[in-house]
Design a protein around this motif. Sequence first.
Motif, PDB file in Angstrom:
ATOM      1  N   ASN A   9      45.111  44.701  51.380  1.00 29.69           N
ATOM      2  CA  ASN A   9      45.191  45.901  50.547  1.00 29.69           C
ATOM      3  C   ASN A   9      45.973  45.650  49.266  1.00 29.69           C
ATOM      4  N   TYR A  10      46.934  44.750  49.318  1.00 31.94           N
ATOM      5  CA  TYR A  10      47.670  44.372  48.109  1.00 31.94           C
ATOM      6  C   TYR A  10      46.701  43.770  47.093  1.00 31.94           C
ATOM      7  N   ASP A  11      45.849  42.841  47.549  1.00 33.66           N
ATOM      8  CA  ASP A  11      44.857  42.232  46.660  1.00 33.66           C
ATOM      9  C   ASP A  11      43.877  43.272  46.126  1.00 33.66           C
ATOM     10  N   ALA A  12      43.513  44.239  46.971  1.00 35.07           N
ATOM     11  CA  ALA A  12      42.588  45.289  46.520  1.00 35.07           C
ATOM     12  C   ALA A  12      43.218  46.126  45.412  1.00 35.07           C
ATOM     13  N   LEU A  13      44.501  46.388  45.518  1.00 31.14           N
ATOM     14  CA  LEU A  13      45.189  47.158  44.470  1.00 31.14           C
ATOM     15  C   LEU A  13      45.311  46.343  43.187  1.00 31.14           C
ATOM     16  N   SER A  40      51.920  43.861  39.962  1.00 30.93           N
ATOM     17  CA  SER A  40      52.836  43.715  41.089  1.00 30.93           C
ATOM     18  C   SER A  40      53.991  44.703  40.995  1.00 30.93           C
ATOM     19  N   ASN A  41      54.489  44.936  39.767  1.00 30.17           N
ATOM     20  CA  ASN A  41      55.580  45.893  39.580  1.00 30.17           C
ATOM     21  C   ASN A  41      55.147  47.307  39.931  1.00 30.17           C
ATOM     22  N   GLN A  42      53.912  47.656  39.583  1.00 24.97           N
ATOM     23  CA  GLN A  42      53.408  48.988  39.916  1.00 24.97           C
ATOM     24  C   GLN A  42      53.271  49.168  41.435  1.00 24.97           C
ATOM     25  N   ILE A  43      52.848  48.112  42.111  1.00 27.95           N
ATOM     26  CA  ILE A  43      52.720  48.203  43.569  1.00 27.95           C
ATOM     27  C   ILE A  43      54.095  48.362  44.204  1.00 27.95           C
ATOM     28  N   SER A  44      55.077  47.616  43.720  1.00 26.80           N
ATOM     29  CA  SER A  44      56.443  47.756  44.227  1.00 26.80           C
ATOM     30  C   SER A  44      56.974  49.164  43.978  1.00 26.80           C
ATOM     31  N   GLU A  45      56.690  49.689  42.782  1.00 27.82           N
ATOM     32  CA  GLU A  45      57.105  51.055  42.458  1.00 27.82           C
ATOM     33  C   GLU A  45      56.403  52.057  43.369  1.00 27.82           C
ATOM     34  N   MET A  46      55.122  51.813  43.648  1.00 30.80           N
ATOM     35  CA  MET A  46      54.358  52.693  44.526  1.00 30.80           C
ATOM     36  C   MET A  46      54.958  52.731  45.932  1.00 30.80           C
ATOM     37  N   ILE A  47      55.328  51.561  46.448  1.00 26.31           N
ATOM     38  CA  ILE A  47      55.918  51.484  47.786  1.00 26.31           C
ATOM     39  C   ILE A  47      57.229  52.259  47.828  1.00 26.31           C
ATOM     40  N   SER A  48      58.077  52.048  46.838  1.00 31.87           N
ATOM     41  CA  SER A  48      59.366  52.743  46.790  1.00 31.87           C
ATOM     42  C   SER A  48      59.174  54.252  46.698  1.00 31.87           C
ATOM     43  N   SER A  49      58.237  54.674  45.859  1.00 35.58           N
ATOM     44  CA  SER A  49      57.983  56.097  45.684  1.00 35.58           C
ATOM     45  C   SER A  49      57.453  56.731  46.966  1.00 35.58           C
ATOM     46  N   ALA A  50      56.538  56.039  47.627  1.00 33.93           N
ATOM     47  CA  ALA A  50      55.955  56.584  48.856  1.00 33.93           C
ATOM     48  C   ALA A  50      57.000  56.717  49.948  1.00 33.93           C
ATOM     49  N   ILE A  51      57.907  55.745  50.051  1.00 35.47           N
ATOM     50  CA  ILE A  51      58.927  55.779  51.099  1.00 35.47           C
ATOM     51  C   ILE A  51      60.010  56.808  50.780  1.00 35.47           C
ATOM     52  N   GLU A  52      60.433  56.869  49.531  1.00 36.03           N
ATOM     53  CA  GLU A  52      61.550  57.745  49.161  1.00 36.03           C
ATOM     54  C   GLU A  52      61.141  59.202  48.983  1.00 36.03           C
ATOM     55  N   THR A  53      59.945  59.437  48.440  1.00 31.48           N
ATOM     56  CA  THR A  53      59.537  60.811  48.130  1.00 31.48           C
ATOM     57  C   THR A  53      58.323  61.283  48.919  1.00 31.48           C
ATOM     58  N   GLY A  54      57.612  60.342  49.554  1.00 34.30           N
ATOM     59  CA  GLY A  54      56.397  60.722  50.268  1.00 34.30           C
ATOM     60  C   GLY A  54      55.214  60.952  49.346  1.00 34.30           C
ATOM     61  N   ARG A  55      55.350  60.565  48.087  1.00 36.62           N
ATOM     62  CA  ARG A  55      54.278  60.771  47.108  1.00 36.62           C
ATOM     63  C   ARG A  55      53.977  59.467  46.374  1.00 36.62           C
ATOM     64  N   PHE A  56      52.728  59.357  45.912  1.00 31.15           N
ATOM     65  CA  PHE A  56      52.329  58.196  45.120  1.00 31.15           C
ATOM     66  C   PHE A  56      52.483  58.497  43.627  1.00 31.15           C
TER      67      PHE A  56
END
Length: 251
Positions: A110-114, A121-137
């Motif tokens: 899924n990382y490769d698909a994104l 890569s920075n956007q994916i890292s930001e996405m992971i942090s946002s999803a975990i901390e806020t529950g939103r993408f």
Amino acid sequence: MGSLTDTVKTLLIANIIFFVGTLSLGDYAFTLFALWFPENPNFGVWQIITHMFMHGNEAHIFFNMFALFIFGSVLERSIGQSKFIFIYISSGLGAAGLQILFSYLGYWENYDALIESGLSSNQISEMISSAIETGRFPNYINSSNIGAANSLISNFSVPMVGASGAIFGVLAAFALMYPNMPLYFIFVPIPIKAKYLIGGYFLIDLYSAITDSSILGPSNVAHWAHIGGAVVGFFIMWYWKKNSFNQNRWN
């Protein structure tokens, strides 16, 4: 089935103590003792063992402990305490290993698909942090990549809990030791040989793992963990039987 053996009794008590403790500590217990994806900051090496004593709810622990109660003591009396402990722990480790392997495969797929969808890569890292901390993408996750994003987050942030992998190893070993023992499936008053009942359950789990669908039980079951535990338990018992180990070496 006879009285409980010492090891099975100890495992039952340990799992119940962990479960009661989980009810008291709540999410903190899962953060500390569940098995997290190795790239997740919650991951700890000790979780490879402790996750075997964690359960998500009453039904989860009941069915695992029921299977241990029914099959565990019979197997332990047959092969001895040391062998039983070895097969139980080894199956639990095998379950964890296979589940982690497929979590990694799913994560990087899924990382490769994104990345292919245009994210960095920075956007994916930001996405992971946002999803975990806020529950939103973030807003750059849209209809074209939401599926890959959800799957990646699932692999990254959903921990593994339960004794199921170790229990499946016990079941596989039991089926190899007593293949023709008649067993009764819940609500079906017809005896089924152990090799067919346990083997059939294994095939259902394998189908569910491959198709990512659940036939029996909730959708969040770690099917690859079940398969890993069963395969390890089966081959350990097959090796012991094939080589006719002197049981006294393990007692």
